[in-house]
Structure formats: C-alpha cells, structure tokens
Design an enzyme around this catalytic site. Structure first.
Site, PDB file in Angstrom:
ATOM      1  N   GLN A   1      -7.141  10.012 -46.795  1.00 36.23           N
ATOM      2  CA  GLN A   1      -5.732  10.126 -46.414  1.00 36.23           C
ATOM      3  C   GLN A   1      -5.528  10.332 -44.907  1.00 36.23           C
ATOM      4  O   GLN A   1      -4.510   9.894 -44.368  1.00 36.23           O
ATOM      5  CB  GLN A   1      -5.068  11.252 -47.199  1.00 36.23           C
ATOM      6  CG  GLN A   1      -4.853  10.842 -48.663  1.00 36.23           C
ATOM      7  CD  GLN A   1      -3.996  11.829 -49.418  1.00 36.23           C
ATOM      8  OE1 GLN A   1      -3.879  12.976 -49.025  1.00 36.23           O
ATOM      9  NE2 GLN A   1      -3.416  11.376 -50.508  1.00 36.23           N
TER      10      GLN A   1
ATOM     11  N   PRO B   1       0.820  -1.224   0.000  1.00 37.12           N
ATOM     12  CA  PRO B   1       0.000   0.000   0.000  1.00 37.12           C
ATOM     13  C   PRO B   1       0.852   1.272   0.000  1.00 37.12           C
ATOM     14  O   PRO B   1       0.501   2.249  -0.671  1.00 37.12           O
ATOM     15  CB  PRO B   1      -0.815  -0.134   1.290  1.00 37.12           C
ATOM     16  CG  PRO B   1      -0.906  -1.602   1.539  1.00 37.12           C
ATOM     17  CD  PRO B   1       0.355  -2.208   1.015  1.00 37.12           C
TER      18      PRO B   1
ATOM     19  N   GLU C   1       4.941  -3.515 -13.634  1.00 34.94           N
ATOM     20  CA  GLU C   1       6.353  -3.887 -13.903  1.00 34.94           C
ATOM     21  C   GLU C   1       7.206  -2.638 -14.133  1.00 34.94           C
ATOM     22  O   GLU C   1       8.106  -2.629 -14.976  1.00 34.94           O
ATOM     23  CB  GLU C   1       6.445  -4.906 -15.040  1.00 34.94           C
ATOM     24  CG  GLU C   1       5.643  -6.169 -14.713  1.00 34.94           C
ATOM     25  CD  GLU C   1       6.182  -7.463 -15.288  1.00 34.94           C
ATOM     26  OE1 GLU C   1       7.337  -7.502 -15.718  1.00 34.94           O
ATOM     27  OE2 GLU C   1       5.411  -8.430 -15.295  1.00 34.94           O
TER      28      GLU C   1
HETATM   29  C1  LIG Z   1      -3.472  -4.746 -12.601  1.00 31.62           C
HETATM   30  C2  LIG Z   1      -2.203  -4.639 -11.821  1.00 31.62           C
HETATM   31  C3  LIG Z   1      -1.453  -5.774 -11.606  1.00 31.62           C
HETATM   32  C4  LIG Z   1      -0.292  -5.692 -10.814  1.00 31.62           C
HETATM   33  N1  LIG Z   1       0.398  -6.858 -10.529  1.00 31.62           N
HETATM   34  C5  LIG Z   1       1.418  -6.792  -9.608  1.00 31.62           C
HETATM   35  C6  LIG Z   1       2.056  -8.004  -9.164  1.00 31.62           C
HETATM   36  O1  LIG Z   1       1.732  -9.116  -9.596  1.00 31.62           O
HETATM   37  N2  LIG Z   1       3.026  -7.900  -8.225  1.00 31.62           N
HETATM   38  C7  LIG Z   1       3.432  -6.698  -7.697  1.00 31.62           C
HETATM   39  O2  LIG Z   1       4.313  -6.690  -6.850  1.00 31.62           O
HETATM   40  N3  LIG Z   1       2.855  -5.534  -8.130  1.00 31.62           N
HETATM   41  C8  LIG Z   1       1.860  -5.565  -9.051  1.00 31.62           C
HETATM   42  N4  LIG Z   1       1.256  -4.396  -9.468  1.00 31.62           N
HETATM   43  C9  LIG Z   1       1.691  -3.128  -8.895  1.00 31.62           C
HETATM   44  C10 LIG Z   1       2.409  -2.228  -9.872  1.00 31.62           C
HETATM   45  O3  LIG Z   1       3.670  -2.749 -10.173  1.00 31.62           O
HETATM   46  C11 LIG Z   1       2.436  -0.823  -9.248  1.00 31.62           C
HETATM   47  O4  LIG Z   1       1.098  -0.333  -9.289  1.00 31.62           O
HETATM   48  C12 LIG Z   1       3.384   0.110  -9.981  1.00 31.62           C
HETATM   49  O5  LIG Z   1       4.710  -0.275  -9.772  1.00 31.62           O
HETATM   50  C13 LIG Z   1       3.212   1.569  -9.530  1.00 31.62           C
HETATM   51  O6  LIG Z   1       3.203   1.691  -8.140  1.00 31.62           O
HETATM   52  P1  LIG Z   1       2.017   2.518  -7.442  1.00 31.62           P
HETATM   53  O7  LIG Z   1       0.740   1.982  -7.957  1.00 31.62           O
HETATM   54  O8  LIG Z   1       2.243   2.480  -5.978  1.00 31.62           O
HETATM   55  O9  LIG Z   1       2.162   3.995  -7.983  1.00 31.62           O
HETATM   56  P2  LIG Z   1       3.123   5.137  -7.385  1.00 31.62           P
HETATM   57  O10 LIG Z   1       4.487   4.570  -7.165  1.00 31.62           O
HETATM   58  O11 LIG Z   1       2.447   5.772  -6.243  1.00 31.62           O
HETATM   59  O12 LIG Z   1       3.185   6.138  -8.606  1.00 31.62           O
HETATM   60  C14 LIG Z   1       2.187   7.126  -8.882  1.00 31.62           C
HETATM   61  C15 LIG Z   1       2.691   8.006 -10.020  1.00 31.62           C
HETATM   62  O13 LIG Z   1       3.890   8.674  -9.630  1.00 31.62           O
HETATM   63  C16 LIG Z   1       4.935   8.391 -10.548  1.00 31.62           C
HETATM   64  N5  LIG Z   1       6.223   8.346  -9.837  1.00 31.62           N
HETATM   65  C17 LIG Z   1       6.556   7.618  -8.755  1.00 31.62           C
HETATM   66  N6  LIG Z   1       7.839   7.812  -8.434  1.00 31.62           N
HETATM   67  C18 LIG Z   1       8.346   8.675  -9.341  1.00 31.62           C
HETATM   68  C19 LIG Z   1       9.632   9.268  -9.557  1.00 31.62           C
HETATM   69  N7  LIG Z   1      10.693   8.964  -8.799  1.00 31.62           N
HETATM   70  N8  LIG Z   1       9.778  10.128 -10.593  1.00 31.62           N
HETATM   71  C20 LIG Z   1       8.728  10.419 -11.387  1.00 31.62           C
HETATM   72  N9  LIG Z   1       7.501   9.905 -11.242  1.00 31.62           N
HETATM   73  C21 LIG Z   1       7.315   9.029 -10.232  1.00 31.62           C
HETATM   74  C22 LIG Z   1       4.564   7.048 -11.156  1.00 31.62           C
HETATM   75  O14 LIG Z   1       5.175   6.871 -12.434  1.00 31.62           O
HETATM   76  C23 LIG Z   1       3.059   7.197 -11.267  1.00 31.62           C
HETATM   77  O15 LIG Z   1       2.747   7.949 -12.414  1.00 31.62           O
HETATM   78  C24 LIG Z   1       0.125  -4.446 -10.299  1.00 31.62           C
HETATM   79  C25 LIG Z   1      -0.628  -3.289 -10.566  1.00 31.62           C
HETATM   80  C26 LIG Z   1      -1.785  -3.369 -11.297  1.00 31.62           C
HETATM   81  C27 LIG Z   1      -2.581  -2.121 -11.526  1.00 31.62           C
END
Ligand SMILES: Cc1cc2nc3c(=O)[nH]c(=O)nc-3n(C[C@H](O)[C@H](O)[C@H](O)COP(=O)(O)OP(=O)(O)OC[C@H]3O[C@@H](n4cnc5c(N)ncnc54)[C@H](O)[C@@H]3O)c2cc1C
Length: 383
Positions: free
Chosen positions: A280, A127, A364
């Site tokens: 086009q 989370p 990913e």
């Molecule tokens: C359908 C689905 C399946 C998934 N499956 C898995 C799984 O099997 N295993 C697993 O471990 N995870 C899984 N995930 C999690 C996924 O990898 C994360 O949601 C993802 O890495 C982004 O993390 P967050 O959602 O916490 O977003 P946050 O990290 O909170 O990011 C929010 C925004 O801020 C941006 N941001 C964050 N840090 C920076 C930075 N340093 N510089 C610039 N921009 C930044 C991000 O690019 C994004 O636009 C899944 C997610 C989904 C939606």
C-alpha cells in the site's frame, strides 16, 4: 481550440508512434553522445516538428494552443532534450518574430524556421540579469543603418548550433527599465558574434547551452523586431506566456511517462513474496503521481483553451508553469523511490529523468518568479 479532431488525432498518433519507436529507444544514446542522432533530426524535420505552432501561411502546421499542448504532452513522454532542438523554433526562438515582427521579417525568417532549415535561439539572460531580466546590460547603439551590439548572454539554449538569435538589448541607456529594451534578429554569422564553449549541465544531455558574446556586433537596423525601439521587453514577455504553457505541457508528458515507468516496475518486481504494486505504501506513491499528472493535464488544457478564446492568460500560464514544473519534480522523485536502488542507476530511465526535470523549475521563469507574477497580477486586479 481543436479545429479538426480527426486530423489532430492522426497527428498525435503519428507523434506518439515516433516517440515510442524512434525516440525512446535512442534516449540512452542521446545522453551518452550528448547529441541528437543526425538521422532523428532529419526525421523530425520531415514530420514538421520544427513548425508545429508556426502558421500554415509560413509553412508550419499552425497548431492552436490547445492542439500544441496536446502534442507537447506526447513529446514529453521521451527525453526533454529531443524537444529542445525543435522547441525553440516553435517557441522562444520564433515567436518574437511571429508576434511582433514586420511582414518583411516574418517572410525572411519564419518559413525557414518552420522547416528546420534555420535553428533559432532566444537571448535574454545575462551574467548579471536572470530573474530580473529588465535590468539587462547588453547595449545596442545606432550607427547609420546598423545597430552595434555589445554584451554577453548566458545559458542560451541551442546557442552552439543556432543560425538565428532573438536578442534583447538596451537601445535607450537613459531608461534602465523594460522600456529601454529592444529586440533584434541577429544572424549567427553576424560579424562580432562569438559563442562560448558548451556548458556542462546536470541533465538534458543532447540539448546544448553556451554564452553568446557580442563584441561590436553589427546588426542591420531593419532587424529590430517590429521596426520600433523600446518594445523588446514586451515582446519577450509575450513569447514567454506561450512558452510557459508549452513547457507545462511537456512537464505533464514527462510525468505521465514516469507514472508508467513506476507502475511497470512496481508490477514486475517482487519483494516480500508479492509485486511491489501490492504494497500500500507503493500504491500511495503511484496514486499521488497519477493524480498530480492528471491535475497538470487538466489545468494546462483549460489555460490553453482560454488562450485560444482570446483571454489574457498571463496569470494562468504562470500557475501552470509553477504547478507543473514542481509537480514533475515530485513525480520524478517518487519514480526513483519506487525503483529503489535501481532508480539510482544510470541504466534506468528514471535516473536520467530525475536530473532532466530539475531544469523545468529554473528556466522560462523560476518557480519563485511564477509566484511573484501570479501574486502581482492578483493584487493588481483586486485594486
Ligand atoms: C539549461 C538552461 C537553459 C536556458 N536557456 C535559456 C535561453 O535559451 N535563453 C535565455 O535567455 N535564458 C535561458 N536560461 C536562463 C534561465 O532563464 C535563467 O537561469 C533563469 O531565469 C534564472 O535566472 P538566474 O539563473 O540568473 O537565477 P537568479 O535570477 O539569480 O535566481 C536565483 C534564485 O533566486 C530566486 N529569485 C530571484 N529573484 C527573486 C525574487 N524577486 N523573489 C524571490 N526569489 C527570487 C530565483 O527564483 C532563484 O531561486 C537557461 C537556463 C538554463 C539552466
């Protein structure tokens, strides 16, 4: 690297036929039921799809990265949720054990992952830790010949169904960074492992995610991947390198399918007395999408060949993920536009794909994280 062109052609042919004759006709059913039809799951197992990239000694097909990329491009030509079911066994769910596991861990788990007898998941996100994965808070405390895990993992693909989880947890509370993290193999029926309800998602219906909650979950100490503490984050990053190339290849396949859907529709539908394809401005969209899909195919295959040659492709894998995930988003957007109002309607595949492909830019490693990785590596190499 392609080891045997004739064998690979046969495999791709078989998969292509399976996609065309079995999966594409069941795409709407997959989305409506939010489940992969059980008979298709069995067919996938029989075809060896759960063990594509697992070495032959463990019962898989042992595909090289280039071969896997070509296969993933074929599989990409149908709803990505079909791939999601077996994708984790080939990718993030099994690769940690394969890359860094002990011989005993590999022998115990990998053959059953290769056949699809076991379904696997990868638990990194929490989370409060997504992109900043190294800040994860799930703890693993040694207690005799066990570790006791506490914490919550979020959005875990195949979480509701998985039999085995690769879980990243902090074994060294004094080390708040990557070095304090270890990777564990956790059985789905481990005491203290709970699954949250299935998440309601924007797209990719049929592929499920949920929270995985550890409450004093006891895991045998022998299940720490590689038998050593503190290596888990490195394991996770190695897993993601391969995963990013695989996902990029899937994006290329989806883009090619959308180009085909757009072209067919543009030839069939007439406006102003001629097929849309004669206008086009429609041609420009078709040409842009074709060009971008081709660029994606070319770069993924180049990076995959380099990986097979032993090159470190961390930067290139991120380049591929960045370009291909964004590219398929643009292609899906144009596909809806070429279809006009029909593209907004659920009975046309492009409406579903438009929602499905949005995920590629998020999981990913988001697009922004790929940019961060690429630039960080560039600066490091220049110094
Ligand atoms: C359908 C689905 C399946 C998934 N499956 C898995 C799984 O099997 N295993 C697993 O471990 N995870 C899984 N995930 C999690 C996924 O990898 C994360 O949601 C993802 O890495 C982004 O993390 P967050 O959602 O916490 O977003 P946050 O990290 O909170 O990011 C929010 C925004 O801020 C941006 N941001 C964050 N840090 C920076 C930075 N340093 N510089 C610039 N921009 C930044 C991000 O690019 C994004 O636009 C899944 C997610 C989904 C939606």
């Amino acid at each position: 690297m392609i080891r045997d062109t004739e064998l690979l052609d046969q495999l791709i042919d078989t998969i292509s036929r399976f996609v065309r004759e079995r999966l594409i006709p069941n795409e709407a059913r997959l989305a409506e039921d939010d489940a992969v039809p059980p008979e298709l799951l069995e067919e996938m197992k029989e075809m060896g799809l759960f063990g594509l990239s697992i070495p032959e000694e463990y019962g898989g097909l042992g595909l090289t990265m280039e071969e896997e990329a070509l296969v993933a491009m074929e599989i990409g030509k149908t709803s990505p949720a079909f791939r999601s079911v077996f994708g984790t066994n080939n990718g993030i769910g099994a690769q940690g054990i394969l890359i860094d596991g002990t011989p005993e861990q590999k022998a115990k788990y990998v053959p059953r992952l290769a056949t699809g007898e076991l379904l696997s998941s990868f638990c990194l996100t929490e989370p409060d830790s997504g992109s900043d994965a190294a800040s994860l808070r799930t703890t693993a405390v040694r207690d005799g010949d066990h570790y006791v895990l506490n914490g919550t993992k979020r959005y875990i693909t195949n979480g509701p169904e998985a039999d085995v989880f690769t879980v990243m947890a902090r074994t060294d509370p004094a080390n708040k960074g990557a070095g304090g993290i270890s990777a564990f193999i956790v059985d789905g029926d481990a005491p203290g492992l709970k699954r949250g309800p299935s998440d309601k998602k924007m797209g990719q219906k049929g592929a499920h995610t949920c929270d995985i909650i550890f409450e004093d979950c006891r895991v045998p100490a022998e299940n720490i991947i590689g038998g050593e503490e503190g290596k888990g984050f490195k394991t996770a990053m190695k897993v993601l390198d391969r995963g990013r190339l695989h996902i990029s290849a899937v994006c290329v396949g989806v883009a090619e399918r959308l180009v085909e859907e757009s072209l067919n529709y543009a030839i069939e539908r007439k406006q102003f007395g001629v097929p849309l394809a004669d206008h086009q401005l429609i041609q420009a969209m078709l040409a842009d999408s074709k060009t971008e899909a081709y660029a994606g195919r070319t770069m993924v295959l180049d990076a995959a060949r380099r990986k097979d040659d032993g090159e470190n492709v961390s930067t290139l894998a991120s380049c591929c993920k960045l370009f291909c995930a964004e590219m398929v988003g643009r292609v899906a957007d144009r596909a809806v536009q070429v279809h006009g109002g029909a593209g907004y309607m659920a009975e046309y595949a492009v409406e579903r794909f438009y929602r499905d492909v949005r995920l590629f830019r998020i999981y990913e490693g988001t697009t922004q994280i790929q940019q961060v990785v690429i630039a960080r590596n560039m600066v490091r190499e220049a110094n």
